[in-house]
Write an enzyme that holds these catalytic residues in place. Structure first.
Site, short mmCIF file in Angstrom:
data_model
loop_
_atom_site.label_atom_id
_atom_site.label_comp_id
_atom_site.label_asym_id
_atom_site.label_seq_id
_atom_site.Cartn_x
_atom_site.Cartn_y
_atom_site.Cartn_z
CG MET A 1 -1.93 -1.10 1.14
SD MET A 1 -3.10 -1.25 2.50
CE MET A 1 -1.98 -1.87 3.77
CB CYS A 83 -3.52 1.48 -8.66
SG CYS A 83 -3.41 3.31 -7.89
CE LYS A 122 -4.69 -5.76 -4.02
NZ LYS A 122 -4.67 -4.32 -3.99
CG HIS A 154 -9.90 -4.47 -4.21
ND1 HIS A 154 -9.31 -3.16 -4.09
CD2 HIS A 154 -11.19 -4.59 -3.23
CE1 HIS A 154 -10.12 -2.44 -3.18
NE2 HIS A 154 -11.35 -3.17 -2.59
CG ASN A 194 -7.69 -6.72 -1.17
OD1 ASN A 194 -7.98 -5.91 -1.98
ND2 ASN A 194 -7.35 -6.62 0.10
N GLY A 195 -10.56 -7.08 0.11
CA GLY A 195 -11.26 -5.92 0.20
C GLY A 195 -12.45 -6.15 1.48
N GLY A 196 -11.98 -5.09 2.54
CA GLY A 196 -13.14 -4.91 3.48
C GLY A 196 -13.10 -6.23 4.46
#
Ligand SMILES: Cc1cc2nc3c(=O)[nH]c(=O)nc-3n(C[C@H](O)[C@H](O)[C@H](O)COP(=O)(O)O)c2cc1C
Length: 320
Positions: A1, A83, A122, A154, A194-196
């Site tokens: 990140m 991104c 990703k 994600h 991925n995510g949350g």
């Protein structure tokens, strides 16, 4: 990140968890190959296993960057297709690459040919008006055929216009079911979601449901003790847990060495602020570290003193 998982953060996270795979911030291939910014590859050998995430869309340039990463000893090269920032879009990399799976496949093939370490991607489930049900399987089929056998998804779209990068991490709805269905369609592919995801229980649930991996971003950063201290035991099945207190003590010589080499305390302590999140003393810990970080000449002794002010956990309670 970006701006978060720099080498100091990763060193700390490795102290908290032996097994979790750690990722660098996104490093752009042009910065490495054209800009010669090789310092972006610096890391501490203690960080292994650690993956280098690259941003780019020129297969030859990515291959050259990946070679630099592999030579530096990274365990994996990961291509960022998630991104959404404007800067990244204008370079035609990141999430906008979801629109050109053929180009991503070319990039993967070039990376695959350039390095022996694992090449991973990703991605998002789609961007803008794309139909994720249609584009995600196509995307995975293309990268898989090009030699990528592991992907981190994600589980939300990115909106390339109208949402900031921050909003793009929260506003587009999560579709975990779609990611689960991808595992059904591509059983031979290693698929991480991925995510949350902000608890290890949630992560365990995905693994039990058949996914191969779970990537945790913000929760691991803001609340590293909860996510990382028991992961070796609860996720990887090892007889090993650690505590934030142990990690702080182990950081002291690292801080000392960084300061001796001309570094600043704040560069390290800013990643340590969340170590005692949710525990008595958390606020004074954060305040002490922030104040120490702003003070010239402050060193590990101030971090040790701040640790001394944290009330011990009651016996029987696990950190994290
Ligand atoms: C400050 C910040 C920087 C990020 N930088 C990157 C990055 O460089 N590369 C990347 O793939 N994702 C990046 N992300 C996105 C995260 O990797 C992750 O996909 C997203 O935060 C959702 O996961 P989470 O809910 O577990 O945080 C970043 C997120 C944040 C909050």
């Amino acid at each position: 990140m970006m701006d978060w998982t720099d080498r100091h953060c990763r060193y700390l996270h490795r102290l908290l968890c032996r097994e979790a795979l750690l990722y660098t911030e996104m490093v752009t291939a042009p910065a490495l190959v054209r800009g010669g910014a090789l310092h972006l590859l610096d890391y501490n050998p203690e960080e292994h296993p650690v993956a280098l995430q690259l941003g780019g869309s020129d297969p030859a340039e990515l291959a050259a960057a990946a070679r630099l990463g592999a030579d530096a000893g990274y365990d994996e090269i990961n291509l960022n297709c998630g991104c959404p920032s404007d800067r990244v879009q204008s370079g035609h990399f990141g999430a906008v690459l979801m629109e050109t799976p053929g180009l991503v496949a070319d990039c993967v093939a070039a990376l695959r040919a350039a390095v022996d370490v694992e090449v991973t991607v990703k991605c998002r489930i789609g961007v803008d008006e794309q139909d994720p049900e249609a584009v995600l399987p196509e995307f995975l089929a293309r990268i898989s055929a090009a030699g990528c056998s592991r992907v981190i998804i994600h589980a939300r779209k990115a909106w390339l216009q109208g949402l900031s990068p921050r909003e793009n991490r929260d506003i587009p709805p999560l579709d975990y079911d779609l990611v689960m269905r991808m595992k059904g369609l591509f059983p031979g592919m290693h698929i991480s979601v991925n995510g949350g995801i902000d608890t290890l229980e949630q992560a365990r649930g995905f693994l039990d449901a058949g996914l191969d991996g779970v990537m945790i971003g913000r929760a691991a950063y803001h609340n590293p003790a909860d996510i990382l201290c028991t992961a070796d035991c609860d996720i990887y099945g090892h007889d090993h847990t650690t505590t934030p207190e142990d990690a702080v003590r182990a950081m002291l010589p690292y801080i000392e060495a960084h300061l001796s080499a001309g570094g600043r305390l704040h560069q390290i302590t800013r990643h340590m602020l969340g170590l005692f999140a949710g525990r008595p003393g958390a606020r004074s810990w954060r305040r002490s570290l922030s104040e120490a970080g702003a003070q010239t000449g402050a060193g590990p002794e101030l971090v040790a003193a701040a640790l001394g002010a944290i009330p011990p956990l009651e016996p029987g309670l696990r950190a994290g």
